[in-house]
Design an enzyme around this catalytic site. Structure first.
Site, PDB file in Angstrom:
ATOM      1  N   LYS A 194      45.452  36.488  49.820  1.00  0.00           N
ATOM      2  CA  LYS A 194      44.686  37.501  50.548  1.00  0.00           C
ATOM      3  C   LYS A 194      43.281  37.582  49.960  1.00  0.00           C
ATOM      4  O   LYS A 194      43.100  38.096  48.860  1.00  0.00           O
ATOM      5  CB  LYS A 194      45.344  38.878  50.468  1.00  0.00           C
ATOM      6  CG  LYS A 194      44.711  39.883  51.459  1.00  0.00           C
ATOM      7  CD  LYS A 194      44.914  41.312  51.077  1.00  0.00           C
ATOM      8  CE  LYS A 194      43.877  41.817  50.108  1.00  0.00           C
ATOM      9  NZ  LYS A 194      42.480  41.846  50.663  1.00  0.00           N
ATOM     10  N   GLU A 269      43.646  39.169  36.208  1.00  0.00           N
ATOM     11  CA  GLU A 269      42.305  38.954  35.647  1.00  0.00           C
ATOM     12  C   GLU A 269      41.456  40.110  36.150  1.00  0.00           C
ATOM     13  O   GLU A 269      41.125  40.187  37.333  1.00  0.00           O
ATOM     14  CB  GLU A 269      41.743  37.598  36.095  1.00  0.00           C
ATOM     15  CG  GLU A 269      40.562  37.149  35.234  1.00  0.00           C
ATOM     16  CD  GLU A 269      39.219  37.446  35.856  1.00  0.00           C
ATOM     17  OE1 GLU A 269      38.697  38.557  35.579  1.00  0.00           O
ATOM     18  OE2 GLU A 269      38.697  36.605  36.589  1.00  0.00           O
ATOM     19  N   CYS A 303      32.341  39.327  36.510  1.00  0.00           N
ATOM     20  CA  CYS A 303      33.022  40.073  35.452  1.00  0.00           C
ATOM     21  C   CYS A 303      32.751  39.505  34.068  1.00  0.00           C
ATOM     22  O   CYS A 303      33.054  40.144  33.060  1.00  0.00           O
ATOM     23  CB  CYS A 303      34.525  40.138  35.712  1.00  0.00           C
ATOM     24  SG  CYS A 303      35.260  38.565  36.131  1.00  0.00           S
ATOM     25  N   GLU A 402      31.783  49.452  34.241  1.00  0.00           N
ATOM     26  CA  GLU A 402      31.414  48.190  34.885  1.00  0.00           C
ATOM     27  C   GLU A 402      30.503  48.477  36.079  1.00  0.00           C
ATOM     28  O   GLU A 402      30.950  48.974  37.107  1.00  0.00           O
ATOM     29  CB  GLU A 402      32.670  47.441  35.323  1.00  0.00           C
ATOM     30  CG  GLU A 402      32.427  46.002  35.674  1.00  0.00           C
ATOM     31  CD  GLU A 402      33.718  45.233  35.947  1.00  0.00           C
ATOM     32  OE1 GLU A 402      33.687  43.993  35.870  1.00  0.00           O
ATOM     33  OE2 GLU A 402      34.747  45.871  36.243  1.00  0.00           O
TER      34      GLU A 402
END
Length: 514
Positions: A194, A269, A303, A402
């Site tokens: 997906k 992850e 990331c 983040e």
């Protein structure tokens, strides 16, 4: 100050997504189909705000059909020899290379990446991944036979798991499709992927290229839908044996919660907040260039991007001044224009989220450069200027959260102990870099920084032969490299009696002579 001349002129060439996906944006059992959720989604070009493709989203029925196709294809694909799977993957790599320009343009269109980045990084990296796993498919093995218990021989088989359900993020749609799909199918699994609903184009093209290369129908399936509907159903599906997810830590926790109900194997992850540690003996010019490249790669939507620069105090002010000056030379503009260095963020929503972080930082830190959207010809796109923030506190939002945009935060430190402590002082542990000419300092950094990857005097390069994955709240498990086979295989101990009498002897030992 920002120089308006740095804005690159617009270029009209785009990828014809409406023509390519007129039959739908689901790829199940080797063909494009329309989704059945009853809802649609429109892919938007973040550079212009224009509609690219409106498609029917996947619902639970589409996920069920994709899982059924993968389950049906599994026995034949798992039963193929390593050489047969390797040959198919070599052909796949060739098809990907032949379609390189199409992939580069589609990725630039849906993500806002500069075309030179997709041409030189995303697509070649994907082709290289396919070539690597084509070769690695022949190296999948257990352990040799041996006698470890009397007259018994033991050996270990390494076997595919079954149907893998994977969820990929929007920041690197093509590469994440490759990282999820290639090790899984090289090991003999089948897969349902997906992609993010806002960036499905290159995942669909990836699956089409696999079919063209001769990989059997049902081995690779794509369901383009929302996480809430298609994603949760895929993760919780009883016929899915493993879930692999890349995305935020918050969503990763939800994925783990859903997967636990059916005791699935998990590969996560998750987020990152990579430190960029500059010691006072570092090559300052190299560190400045490394910081700008490492912070602004993919408009900071990475990331592993450099997000927290810790600079030893003797170099701190010079680093801030020179990094700001270099950021101001970065050309922001249309991804398809030849001179563009930095494209838009993936959406206006993401642009506004990044702007919110920077606006709030003004109350507790110094915004040295950037901190605004460019004006003029770029106003309709999701653009944001490269931004440098200095003098924030270690516990501030800009340092701990983040941001996922073209923003670098710079803080000073004094001794080496403090620098390494600050580098480790977030929940994340995906990647980091350390900059020093002293081999002992550099070696200490590689030992003591808690991250899945530590670069020395560089930041951001990755290669197919080496693993990628995090520590702490950045998740667990590895992408790429031979280590990823450990994620997508299960180990079986096989033991047999060489004498044909051991069972009787064991029975006699336990129950006596009868």
């Amino acid at each position: 100050m920002h120089n308006p001349a740095n804005a690159a002129p617009a270029a009209p060439a785009r990828f014809p997504a409406k023509d390519r996906f007129a039959d739908g944006a689901q790829y199940i059992a080797g063909r494009l189909t329309k989704g059945t959720s009853g809802h649609t989604h429109t892919v938007v070009d973040p550079a212009t705000g224009e509609d690219v493709l409106t498609y029917e989203l996947a619902g639970a029925d589409d996920v069920d059909a994709a899982v059924a196709a993968a389950r049906e294809a599994f026995p034949g694909w798992a039963g193929a020899t390593p050489g047969e799977r390797s040959d198919a993957l070599h052909r796949f790599a060739e098809v990907l290379a032949e379609r390189a320009e199409d992939f580069a343009r589609a990725e630039s269109l849906q993500c806002g990446k500069p075309l030179k980045l997709t041409r030189e990084f995303d697509v070649p990296g994907t082709v290289d991944n396919a070539s690597f796993f084509a070769g690695a498919a022949r190296l999948l093995q257990g352990q040799s036979a041996g006698e470890y218990s009397g007259d018994h021989t033991s050996y270990v088989r390494r076997e595919p798991i079954g149907v893998v359900g994977s969820i990929a993020p929007w920041n690197y749609p093509l590469q994440m499709a490759a990282w999820k799909i290639l090790p899984a199918i090289a090991a003999g699994n089948t897969i349902v992927l997906k992609p993010a609903e806002i960036t499905p184009l290159t995942s669909l093209m990836f699956a089409q290229a696999a079919t063209e290369a001769g990989i059997p129908d049902g081995v690779i399936n794509i369901v383009s839908g929302t996480g809430r509907e298609a994603g949760e159903h895929l993760v919780g599906h009883p016929d899915v044996a493993m879930t692999s997810f890349t995305g935020s830590t918050a969503v990763g926790k939800r994925v783990a919660e859903v997967a636990t109900a059916t005791v699935k194997r998990l590969h996560l992850e998750l987020g990152g907040k990579a430190p960029f540690l500059v010691f006072d003996d570092a090559d300052l010019d190299a560190a400045v260039h490394g910081a700008v490249a490492g912070a602004l790669i993919n408009t900071g939507q990475d990331c592993t991007a450099a997000t927290r620069a810790y600079v030893q105090r003797p170099l701190y002010e010079a680093f801030v001044e020179r990094t700001a000056a270099l950021m101001d030379t970065v050309r922001v503009g249309d991804p398809f224009a030849p001179g563009t260095d930095l494209g838009p963020l993936v959406s206006h929503v993401q642009r506004d989220r990044v702007a919110g972080f920077v606006d709030r930082a003004r109350s507790y830190a110094r915004v040295v450069t950037g901190g605004e959207a460019p004006r003029g010809d770029l106003e309709d796109g999701a653009y944001y200027r490269p931004t440098l923030i200095a003098d924030a506190a270690q516990d501030s939002e800009a340092v701990q959260s983040e941001i996922f945009g073209p923003v670098l935060v710079v803080l000073p430190f004094d001794g080496d102990d403090e620098g390494i402590r600050l580098a480790n002082d977030t929940p994340y542990g995906l990647a980091a870099s350390a900059w020093s000419r002293d081999v002992y300092r550099a070696n200490r950094a590689t030992r003591e920084i808690k991250a899945g990857c530590v670069w020395i005097n560089d930041h951001i390069p990755i290669i197919s032969e080496m693993p990628h994955g995090g520590y702490k709240a950045s998740g667990f498990g590895k992408d790429m490299s031979a280590y990823s086979f450990e994620e997508y295989t299960q180990v079986k101990h096989v033991m047999f009696d060489n004498t044909a009498v051991a069972a009787k002897d064991w029975h006699r030992t336990v129950f006596g002579d009868r």
